[in-house]
Structures are given as structure tokens and as C-alpha cells.
Design a protein around this motif. Structure first.
Motif, PDB file in Angstrom:
ATOM      1  N   TRP A  77       1.594   6.769  -7.299  1.00 21.38           N
ATOM      2  CA  TRP A  77       0.965   8.091  -7.412  1.00 21.38           C
ATOM      3  C   TRP A  77       1.958   9.169  -7.820  1.00 21.38           C
ATOM      4  O   TRP A  77       1.661   9.977  -8.707  1.00 21.38           O
ATOM      5  CB  TRP A  77       0.247   8.473  -6.113  1.00 21.38           C
ATOM      6  CG  TRP A  77      -1.179   7.979  -6.077  1.00 21.38           C
ATOM      7  CD1 TRP A  77      -1.718   7.059  -5.232  1.00 21.38           C
ATOM      8  CD2 TRP A  77      -2.258   8.378  -6.948  1.00 21.38           C
ATOM      9  NE1 TRP A  77      -3.037   6.850  -5.508  1.00 21.38           N
ATOM     10  CE2 TRP A  77      -3.407   7.647  -6.555  1.00 21.38           C
ATOM     11  CE3 TRP A  77      -2.353   9.274  -8.017  1.00 21.38           C
ATOM     12  CZ2 TRP A  77      -4.638   7.795  -7.192  1.00 21.38           C
ATOM     13  CZ3 TRP A  77      -3.584   9.416  -8.651  1.00 21.38           C
ATOM     14  CH2 TRP A  77      -4.702   8.674  -8.237  1.00 21.38           C
ATOM     15  N   PRO A  78       3.175   9.207  -7.216  1.00 22.10           N
ATOM     16  CA  PRO A  78       4.152  10.208  -7.694  1.00 22.10           C
ATOM     17  C   PRO A  78       4.509  10.023  -9.172  1.00 22.10           C
ATOM     18  O   PRO A  78       4.703  11.014  -9.884  1.00 22.10           O
ATOM     19  CB  PRO A  78       5.366   9.974  -6.802  1.00 22.10           C
ATOM     20  CG  PRO A  78       4.788   9.423  -5.550  1.00 22.10           C
ATOM     21  CD  PRO A  78       3.631   8.577  -5.965  1.00 22.10           C
ATOM     22  N   ILE A  79       4.575   8.759  -9.654  1.00 21.00           N
ATOM     23  CA  ILE A  79       4.849   8.551 -11.077  1.00 21.00           C
ATOM     24  C   ILE A  79       3.707   9.125 -11.908  1.00 21.00           C
ATOM     25  O   ILE A  79       3.915   9.843 -12.899  1.00 21.00           O
ATOM     26  CB  ILE A  79       5.045   7.047 -11.379  1.00 21.00           C
ATOM     27  CG1 ILE A  79       6.399   6.588 -10.825  1.00 21.00           C
ATOM     28  CG2 ILE A  79       4.984   6.782 -12.887  1.00 21.00           C
ATOM     29  CD1 ILE A  79       6.648   5.105 -10.961  1.00 21.00           C
TER      30      ILE A  79
ATOM     31  N   GLU B   6       0.835  -1.212   0.000  1.00 24.78           N
ATOM     32  CA  GLU B   6       0.000   0.000   0.000  1.00 24.78           C
ATOM     33  C   GLU B   6       0.865   1.255   0.000  1.00 24.78           C
ATOM     34  O   GLU B   6       0.516   2.254  -0.639  1.00 24.78           O
ATOM     35  CB  GLU B   6      -0.920  -0.023   1.223  1.00 24.78           C
ATOM     36  CG  GLU B   6      -2.015  -1.062   1.103  1.00 24.78           C
ATOM     37  CD  GLU B   6      -2.621  -1.389   2.469  1.00 24.78           C
ATOM     38  OE1 GLU B   6      -3.829  -1.223   2.621  1.00 24.78           O
ATOM     39  OE2 GLU B   6      -1.855  -1.797   3.359  1.00 24.78           O
ATOM     40  N   ALA B   7       2.015   1.173   0.717  1.00 17.99           N
ATOM     41  CA  ALA B   7       2.925   2.325   0.724  1.00 17.99           C
ATOM     42  C   ALA B   7       3.485   2.559  -0.679  1.00 17.99           C
ATOM     43  O   ALA B   7       3.691   3.700  -1.093  1.00 17.99           O
ATOM     44  CB  ALA B   7       4.059   2.095   1.720  1.00 17.99           C
ATOM     45  N   ALA B   8       3.725   1.471  -1.425  1.00 20.19           N
ATOM     46  CA  ALA B   8       4.266   1.600  -2.779  1.00 20.19           C
ATOM     47  C   ALA B   8       3.290   2.369  -3.671  1.00 20.19           C
ATOM     48  O   ALA B   8       3.691   3.197  -4.482  1.00 20.19           O
ATOM     49  CB  ALA B   8       4.551   0.220  -3.361  1.00 20.19           C
ATOM     50  N   LYS B   9       1.981   2.099  -3.490  1.00 16.12           N
ATOM     51  CA  LYS B   9       0.985   2.855  -4.267  1.00 16.12           C
ATOM     52  C   LYS B   9       1.102   4.345  -3.979  1.00 16.12           C
ATOM     53  O   LYS B   9       1.090   5.180  -4.885  1.00 16.12           O
ATOM     54  CB  LYS B   9      -0.425   2.372  -3.893  1.00 16.12           C
ATOM     55  CG  LYS B   9      -0.862   1.149  -4.662  1.00 16.12           C
ATOM     56  CD  LYS B   9      -2.305   0.823  -4.331  1.00 16.12           C
ATOM     57  CE  LYS B   9      -2.527  -0.675  -4.365  1.00 16.12           C
ATOM     58  NZ  LYS B   9      -3.643  -1.098  -3.521  1.00 16.12           N
TER      59      LYS B   9
ATOM     60  N   LEU C 259      -1.541  15.685 -10.935  1.00 12.96           N
ATOM     61  CA  LEU C 259      -2.111  14.723  -9.997  1.00 12.96           C
ATOM     62  C   LEU C 259      -1.396  14.713  -8.641  1.00 12.96           C
ATOM     63  O   LEU C 259      -1.691  13.866  -7.802  1.00 12.96           O
ATOM     64  CB  LEU C 259      -2.085  13.321 -10.602  1.00 12.96           C
ATOM     65  CG  LEU C 259      -3.046  13.083 -11.772  1.00 12.96           C
ATOM     66  CD1 LEU C 259      -2.988  11.636 -12.226  1.00 12.96           C
ATOM     67  CD2 LEU C 259      -4.473  13.462 -11.397  1.00 12.96           C
ATOM     68  N   THR C 260      -0.447  15.669  -8.418  1.00 19.97           N
ATOM     69  CA  THR C 260       0.299  15.688  -7.159  1.00 19.97           C
ATOM     70  C   THR C 260      -0.605  15.638  -5.922  1.00 19.97           C
ATOM     71  O   THR C 260      -0.325  14.898  -4.986  1.00 19.97           O
ATOM     72  CB  THR C 260       1.208  16.929  -7.102  1.00 19.97           C
ATOM     73  OG1 THR C 260       2.032  16.926  -8.258  1.00 19.97           O
ATOM     74  CG2 THR C 260       2.080  16.915  -5.859  1.00 19.97           C
ATOM     75  N   PRO C 261      -1.699  16.418  -5.881  1.00 21.43           N
ATOM     76  CA  PRO C 261      -2.559  16.360  -4.679  1.00 21.43           C
ATOM     77  C   PRO C 261      -3.096  14.955  -4.411  1.00 21.43           C
ATOM     78  O   PRO C 261      -3.267  14.579  -3.246  1.00 21.43           O
ATOM     79  CB  PRO C 261      -3.692  17.320  -5.012  1.00 21.43           C
ATOM     80  CG  PRO C 261      -3.087  18.276  -5.969  1.00 21.43           C
ATOM     81  CD  PRO C 261      -2.156  17.464  -6.807  1.00 21.43           C
TER      82      PRO C 261
END
Lengths: 350, 361
Positions: B155-157, B147-150, B166-168
Motif C-alpha cells: 500500500w505505501p508503494i 498480511e502485514a507486507a500488504k 492513496l496514502t489513506p
């Protein structure tokens, strides 16, 4: 029980967040735990059952058997209770509590910091550099020179094969006269951005620029500069510099913590430049000794230093003040040239 | 025996407040004493003591952070921290040296750390939560590395591919991960975090950043114009370009220095004000301008005093954060109950700690 010290506390059983009011009462060689809630229970604990935590906050915590703990307000009542129960504080608590001991700590810290910077860091870097196996060190330079060749910094040499062979021949006796035969490769490169210069890579390869060869009156002078670089190789200066810089950066960033990396880098460069000055002197002495061993004069190196400095001033790489060894020398990585030339003159006279 | 009237006000059940502010009972002076002894012993023991130093630092801050008259406690075992530290430091040294020997290894080491990042984050949170307690009950964290990887990689990718649009979503995913997997006793923390306010916050921060960088760039360009009036030759021109690039770099640093605390404050307020623990709510009322002022003056004073102000700076900032956070209890805080759980390993925490990964808590 009259006269015995007691203290009120909140007990938590480790199973719920509900506090239970209790009283700890010194009783003979132990402590009575009195429950002040409806149960009216009472327990006998030995002093060893009470594990006092370091007093860091407004309340102090003591662990009891069975995963239970108590919170006790700090203050004279607790001090009286601890004195009566024969509790002894740990040394660290005593140190922190005393003003002049903290002052001693500050002074010690400054002394240790200075000694570590002046002697400890070079010692560690040297030990690590010497401990590194030769194959690992050799492997280092292959990559460095490849990487440098890919940048615009180094270009293929414009020197004739005959000139290069002449320099190699002049260097050969120097290489043979060394006490420890570290493998050394000479690289000739054209480097207009660097100017007339020679430098030893961390793994022991030596790069000589075309401009330096053109500046030198003859091959013996080029070989004299290479003798100096062989000093860097002998003492593994490049490697030690690399290790020192890494260690220093780590220490400075640990100390300054969240201060930006920019400031850390600046401080590290400033602190590390002094080491390079020691290295240059060491390499000069080594080069001078090597030249004398092969029947040449250290003045060859002194001449080249003089010529290199004048060329650097002409190219605008350094200003005249720096060349004369003014205050800016403190920030520069090399000792002032007059100082080095004077040293080499003395070496040739003795 | 002492008269019962010396009992602290502990016997009556705590009255139910509409607001329970956190308070901080420490001081810069007291922490300075702990800090200087910690630093000295860490240096004299060549870093071995730093594990104990860390425990004592955490204990100082948690023991002096008080909620409803009870301090927080820190329980980590220094020996475990030391073992974790030694392992992580040796990996860092080997990785660092290897990258200097070979530029390709450099890339490899970065990739390995990126892959390990989610694992480190989940382990770090687990270790911290497990070793923090209040009133004898421990916190727990149940988030997994997947879940941390997501939240920290995928998300940062996605944010990068959409040029930051999509940063927020990435920030929201990270905060949700950190809060929604946190437990205290038998109750869960939860946060209901929409992205709208994060967009507004980031737009404000971005605007400030662009203005600062633009101001520095303008300064740099005017210097170049002024300089090139008298300088001739390619060397001088290159110097001029270099110096204007230097101005922009400094501008980026100053801009980041200004917006990092701004985002930290706004995000903390936003997350806490929308979080709850069971039926209990939270309130965070930090002011961005005041916080930025504290951060900047802390930097300045720390630099002027060659680092000696640092303990005071840390306390000052911690106090501001703590004292602007309050709990909104729905009832008594006496009814949390312990839940059994397994032992937790230290490694991720030390890796995250030494790599300076800021989890924002």
C-alpha cells in the motif's frame, strides 16, 4: 484464627474474566484461601505457593498455583498481611520506596555518566579499533577514497610527478622509523573546497591537498605534516572517532528517547569534539617524536601549523578569534594552534 | 478476624454502565523513581539490565491502567527479551559498521530491513498481545507477516506511485491489520474503517504542514535577499542559498513535529470509535490541540532538564491518552473465556522496539 492477619482479594482462575471474591488468611506457616462465593471452599497454601508481583499499581497481583491469580488493593491491610506472612520485598522495591536512596541513584547516575563519557567511551572505542583485523581496516579506505573521488570534493592532483616523488622520498624515512609498519598510501588530490590540508582516513590512508604542498616551503615541511597524520594512523584515531561517534549517538538517543534526531545529532557533535582535541595532541606528539627520530626538528610541523592557520584565516575558513584560541575553540575539533605550536617548540627543545 | 464490612466493593456483581472509562493510577513522581533506578542499573550492567527495565516499565504503565477496577498486566520474560535484544543489537551493529565500510552494503542492509519489516510488525504485535492480560486472560494477535507486507509495503508503494493520493488506503489497511487480528479471550476485535474521514484528516494535516514550511521558506528567502544586498562573490551566494535551504529543512522538521501528534490523535479517535470487541464498543475523545500542546511542552521541558523530565513527560502523555478512552460495554465484562494457544517468540518485538517502529498503540 483470631488476631491472624487476613486480606480480601479478587481471584481469577485464568479461564474466565469473572472475579471470585476470596480471603487470604495467614495460618501458621501457610495461608488459607477462603472462597467467599456460594461454594464456601477453602484451600491450604504454603507461603512458597504465593508469588507476589512487584507493587507498581493501585492493586498488587499475586500468582497462585494452577494458573490462578489474585488482585489485592494496596494499602495498610496488605502491608499488615505481608508482614504477618513473613514476605520480604525485593531490593529493587525497597530502593524505589526510599527518597534518599533514589537521590543516591541520581548522584551515581551523574558520576557514571561522566566517567563513561570521559574514560569509558574512549576505552571501548580504542579496544574495538585495535581488535579490528588489518585487512578489514585496509578495505575501508579503498571505498572511502573512491566515494570521495566521485564527489566534487576531491579532484585529480595538479602536482608534477617529480614533486610527488620528492615528497614520497621525504616521507620514506618517517615511514621506516615507525614502531609498527601499518601500510600507508599517500594520495595527492586537488581540493579547492577543503583548502590547504592533509587528513588521515579511518583505514590509514593519508590524503594531501595540492594547496598544502604549494603552501609548504619545501618537501620536508610536507613530510612533517604527514608525520602528524601518521600519528593518527598509528593510534587508529579515524576508526576510533567513527566508533566513538556511533556509540555516543546511540547513548544520546537512548537517553533523550523521543526527542528529535536533529537535537541528538547536535548534542553528539558537541560531546564528541573534545575527543578530537585529545587525538590532535597525541598525533602532534607522535609526529614530533618521529621527526626527531629521523634527525629533523618538530619545528617543521610547528611552522606548517602556523602557515596553515594563517592561510585558513585568509580563506575565511576560520575567523581570527578561533585561530587565537578564544572560547569558540571549545566547539572546534582542533586545539588552538598557539597551544599546539608551543607544545611542539617544547618537544624540539627537550 | 476482620469484620466483613471491610470487604472492598467486590462482592456484588459489577453493575452494567453505559460507559466504562479507562483510568490511570500512576504519577510522574512514582515513575521517575522506577525510571532512574532502571537507567542506573542498565548503565552499570552495560545494558544487560535493560531487559528487566523494559519489563518493569511496561508493568508500571499497564498495572496503573485500570478498566472496571482491574489493571492490565504484562508477562514478558526478561531473559527472553534480553536474548532477543542481544541478537538484534548485534545485527544492527554489524549492519551499521558494514554500511560504513561499503556504501553498497548500506543499500543492502536497508533492503533487508525493509523486507523484514512486515515480519517484525506481525511478531511484535503477537508478542505484545500475548504478554498482556486483563483479569487473568491474555490478549492474542493472529496477523501474519504476509498480511502485514500488504499494509506496510504494497500500500505505501501504491501511495508513493500515486504521489500520496492513496496514502489513506495504506493507513486504513495498517489500522485494520492491527485491530482485526487482535483477540481477547474468546472475542475478536473488529474495526469498520472507511477512508473518507482519513482523507479529510490528512488534507487538514497537509495544509498545516504546507503553511508551516512556506512560512519558514519565506523567512529563509527574506534572509537571503537581505544578506545578498551586502554580500558579493560566489562563496557568499552559496552561503545564502545554503542558509535558505536550512530554513526549509527546519520548517519541515517543525511541520512534521506539529502534524505527527495531530494525525496520531485523529487516527486513534477514529479507529477506536469504530472498533468493537464482540458486542462491546469503544469511545476515544482526545482533542488534537490539547494533545499537540502536551507533546510540544514535553519536548521543551525534556530538553531544558537535559532529559530528566522524560519520565514525567511519558506519564503525562500516557495519562491523557488513557483517560480519554472509554469502553461502551454491552453487558457484564465477566463473561470472557480463555482460549488455548502456543508460546510466542520475542525477536520481532525487540527488533521493532529497537528500530523505534511505532505501531500506534
Amino acid at each position: 484464627m483470631a488476631g491472624a492477619a487476613g486480606i480480601d482479594a479478587r481471584l481469577f482462575d485464568g479461564q474466565s474474566s469473572r472475579p471470585v471474591p476470596v480471603r487470604l488468611q495467614v495460618a501458621g506457616a501457610g495461608v488459607d484461601l477462603l472462597f467467599l462465593d456460594d461454594s464456601g471452599r477453602r484451600e491450604r497454601l504454603s507461603l512458597a505457593d504465593l508469588r507476589w508481583h512487584e507493587p507498581l499499581g493501585a492493586t498488587r497481583r499475586v500468582d497462585l498455583p494452577g494458573g490462578r491469580s489474585c488482585e489485592v488493593l494496596q494499602g495498610p491491610a496488605l502491608s499488615a498481611f505481608l508482614a504477618a506472612s513473613g514476605h520480604r520485598e525485593r531490593a529493587i522495591t525497597v530502593w524505589q520506596g526510599s527518597g534518599h536512596r533514589v537521590l543516591i541513584a541520581i548522584v551515581l547516575l551523574l558520576l557514571v555518566g561522566f566517567a563513561g563519557y570521559r574514560w569509558g567511551l574512549p576505552l571501548v572505542a580504542r579496544a574495538v579499533a585495535v581488535a579490528l583485523p588489518q585487512p578489514a581496516v585496509d578495505a575501508l579506505d579503498g571505498h572511502v577514497i573512491d566515494a570521495l573521488d566521485k564527489t566534487r570534493l576531491l579532484k585529480p592532483t595538479g602536482l608534477s610527478a617529480a614533486r610527488r616523488a620528492g615528497i614520497e622520498a621525504a616521507v620514506a624515512p618517517l615511514l621506516a622509523a615507525r614502531s609498527r609498519p601499518d601500510p600507508v598510501h599517500l594520495h595527492f588530490r586537488d581540493a579547492p573546497d577543503i583548502g590547504a590540508n592533509a587528513f588521515a582516513l579511518p583505514g590509514g590512508d593519508v590524503v594531501v591537498t595540492d594547496a598544502l604542498v604549494k603552501l609548504a616551503p619545501d618537501d620536508a615541511h610536507v613530510a612533517a605534516v604527514i608525520a602528524h597524520e601518521l600519528g593518527h594512523v598509528h593510534y587508529r584515531h579515524g576508526l576510533r572517532n567513527l566508533i566513538q561517534a556511533s556509540l555516543l549517538a546511540a547513548v544520546v538517543s537512548l537517553w533523550t528517547g523521543d526527542v528529535s534526531t536533529l537535537a541528538t545529532g547536535g548534542a553528539t557533535v558537541l560531546l564528541n569534539s573534545a575527543y578530537s582535541r585529545d587525538f590532535e595532541r597525541e598525533a602532534d606528539d607522535y609526529g614530533a617524536a618521529l621527526l626527531r627520530k629521523t634527525g629533523q626538528s618538530p619545528l617543521l610541523l610547528a611552522d606548517m601549523l602556523d602557515a596553515l592557520t594563517r592561510q585558513a584565516v585568509k580563506d575565511g575558513k576560520i575567523d581570527a578569534d578561533a585561530a587565537d584560541g578564544h572560547w569558540s575553540d571549545y566547539l572546534s575539533s582542533h586545539p588552538s594552534t598557539p597551544e599546539r605550536i608551543e607544545r611542539l617548540r617544547r618537544a624540539s627543545a627537550s | 478476624m476482620n469484620a466483613p464490612d471491610t470487604l472492598p466493593a467486590q462482592v456484588p456483581p459489577a453493575p452494567v454502565h453505559d460507559r466504562l472509562p479507562l483510568s490511570f493510577t500512576g504519577s510522574g513522581g512514582a515513575y521517575f523513581r522506577i525510571w532512574i533506578v532502571n537507567v542506573l542499573l542498565s548503565i552499570v550492567t552495560l545494558g544487560i539490565y535493560s531487559a528487566w527495565a523494559k519489563v518493569r516499565r511496561e508493568r508500571y504503565f499497564l498495572n496503573n491502567t485500570v478498566l472496571d477496577r482491574s489493571p492490565f498486566e504484562y508477562h514478558a520474560d526478561p531473559i527472553k527479551i534480553l536474548k532477543g535484544r542481544l541478537l538484534v543489537v548485534s545485527v544492527l551493529i554489524v549492519g551499521n559498521l558494514a554500511s560504513k565500510f561499503n556504501p553498497f552494503l548500506n543499500l543492502l542492509v536497508s533492503v533487508i530491513f525493509l523486507v523484514l519489516l512486515p515480519w517484525m510488525i506481525s511478531r511484535a504485535m503477537r508478542f505484545r498481545a500475548h504478554n498482556t492480560s486483563w483479569r487473568g486472560l491474555r490478549f492474542r494477535f493472529t496477523g501474519t507477516a504476509g498480511e502485514a507486507a500488504k499494509a506496510w509495503i504494497l500500500w505505501p508503494i501504491a501511495a508513493g506511485l500515486t504521489l500520496g493520493i492513496l496514502t489513506p488506503y495504506a493507513l486504513a489497511a495498517q489500522r485494520r491489520y492491527l485491530v482485526n487480528h487482535l483477540r481477547f479471550g474468546n472475542e475478536d476485535f473488529e474495526v469498520d474503517l472507511p477512508v473518507g474521514p482519513i482523507y479529510r484528516m490528512l488534507l487538514g494535516a497537509g495544509l498545516v504542514f504546507i503553511l508551516v514550511v512556506a512560512a519558514f521558506a519565506a523567512l529563509g528567502i527574506s534572509t537571503v535577499m537581505f544578506g545578498s544586498a551586502r554580500a558579493v562573490g560566489p562563496d557568499a551566494q552559496r552561503m545564502a542559498v545554503m542558509s535558505s535551504v536550512g530554513f526549509v529543512v527546519i520548517g519541515v522538521y517543525v511541520g512534521l513535529a506539529l502534524i505527527a501528534p495531530y494525525i496520531s490523535v485523529r487516527l486513534t479517535n477514529l479507529v477506536l470509535n469504530r472498533s468493537n470487541l464482540g458486542d462491546h464498543g469503544f469511545l476515544s475523545q482526545m482533542r488534537a490541540r490539547r494533545y499537540m500542546f502536551i507533546v510540544l511542552t514535553n519536548w521543551l521541558l525534556t530538553a531544558i532538564t537535559l532529559g530528566l523530565y522524560r519520565p514525567f513527560a511519558v506519564v503525562r502523555l500516557h495519562r491523557y491518552r488513557v483517560e480519554h478512552i472509554a469502553m461502551l460495554p454491552a453487558g457484564s465484562l465477566d463473561d470472557f473465556v480463555a482460549v488455548q494457544e502456543a508460546e510466542v517468540r520475542v525477536l520481532g518485538e525487540e527488533a521493532a522496539d529497537l528500530l523505534d517502529i511505532d505501531l500506534g498503540f
